[in-house]
Write a protein that holds these residues in place. Structure first.
Motif, short mmCIF file in Angstrom:
data_model
loop_
_atom_site.label_atom_id
_atom_site.label_comp_id
_atom_site.label_asym_id
_atom_site.label_seq_id
_atom_site.Cartn_x
_atom_site.Cartn_y
_atom_site.Cartn_z
N VAL A 93 -20.50 -94.06 14.89
CA VAL A 93 -19.66 -95.31 15.36
C VAL A 93 -20.66 -96.37 15.04
N ILE B 268 -13.04 -97.55 21.73
CA ILE B 268 -14.39 -97.56 21.06
C ILE B 268 -14.35 -98.94 20.26
N GLU B 269 -13.46 -98.96 19.17
CA GLU B 269 -13.43 -100.18 18.60
C GLU B 269 -13.61 -101.36 19.40
N GLU C 94 -17.14 -101.58 20.78
CA GLU C 94 -18.06 -102.07 19.87
C GLU C 94 -18.16 -103.66 19.61
N ASP D 192 -9.76 -94.13 19.79
CA ASP D 192 -10.54 -94.94 18.88
C ASP D 192 -10.52 -96.37 19.08
N ARG E 150 -17.68 -88.68 22.46
CA ARG E 150 -16.83 -89.81 22.40
C ARG E 150 -15.88 -89.59 23.77
#
Length: 185
Positions: free
Chosen positions: A135, A103-104, A107, A100, A163
């Motif tokens: 997301v 992915i953050e 982003e 996570d 993911r």
């Protein structure tokens, strides 16, 4: 007769008398054939190491002594299994947190829709949609489920697969991967 031969015969007799009982005790605690067999083996190793304590072979006291050792070995094994399960669960939670976080961070690089589409080309269309909804639009599984007309469980599974694929792509060298994807697209 040598001392080693006497010990061997004594262990052989103990094994014949108590092996089944020891197995029954260990299996009743562990509910696993291989682990119960391992506990039986550990019990008899411990008995061999304390052979001098055992006098008359067929007494209730010796039976209780042997079965207590077996029970303790099985409980130790059970606790060890439990610790391994807890460690595995902690590892899985930690891996999810790391994923996570990746992915953050991804982003936060403020990728454009074109770059995102290039990256997501390797995904099935439904996986791509689920991933984007989760997301980039911050929808929960239930909302995505309603939007896409699929079960919540299916949405969760598709997001996890998407993911994993995205993390595989961005894991090492995201810029090189983008260039390769753009050339193929």
């Amino acid at each position: 007769m040598s001392s080693a031969n006497k010990d061997y015969e004594k262990m052989e007799e103990l094994y014949e008398l108590y092996e089944q009982k020891v197995y029954y005790v260990t299996y009743s605690i562990l509910n696993n054939i291989q682990q119960a067999e391992d506990a039986v083996q550990e019990t008899f190793i411990t008995l061999y190491q304390h052979l001098e304590k055992i006098g008359n072979l067929n007494t209730e006291e010796i039976k209780r002594y042997i079965l207590r050792i077996a029970k303790n070995k099985a409980i130790d094994s059970y606790r060890k299994n439990k610790r391994q399960i807890i460690l595995l669960e902690e590892y899985q939670k930690e891996a999810t947190v790391v994923a996570d976080k990746n992915i953050e961070e991804w982003e936060q690089r403020l990728m454009s829709e074109v770059q995102i589409d290039t990256l997501l080309k390797t995904l099935k269309e439904s996986y791509k949609q689920v991933f984007k909804y989760k997301v980039f639009y911050d929808l929960n599984y239930q909302e995505i489920s309603k939007l896409m007309g699929m079960t919540e469980m299916n949405v969760r599974k598709q997001f996890e697969r998407a993911r994993k694929r995205v993390l595989t792509i961005i894991g090492g060298k995201p810029n090189d991967e983008f260039r390769r994807l753009e050339k193929n697209g």
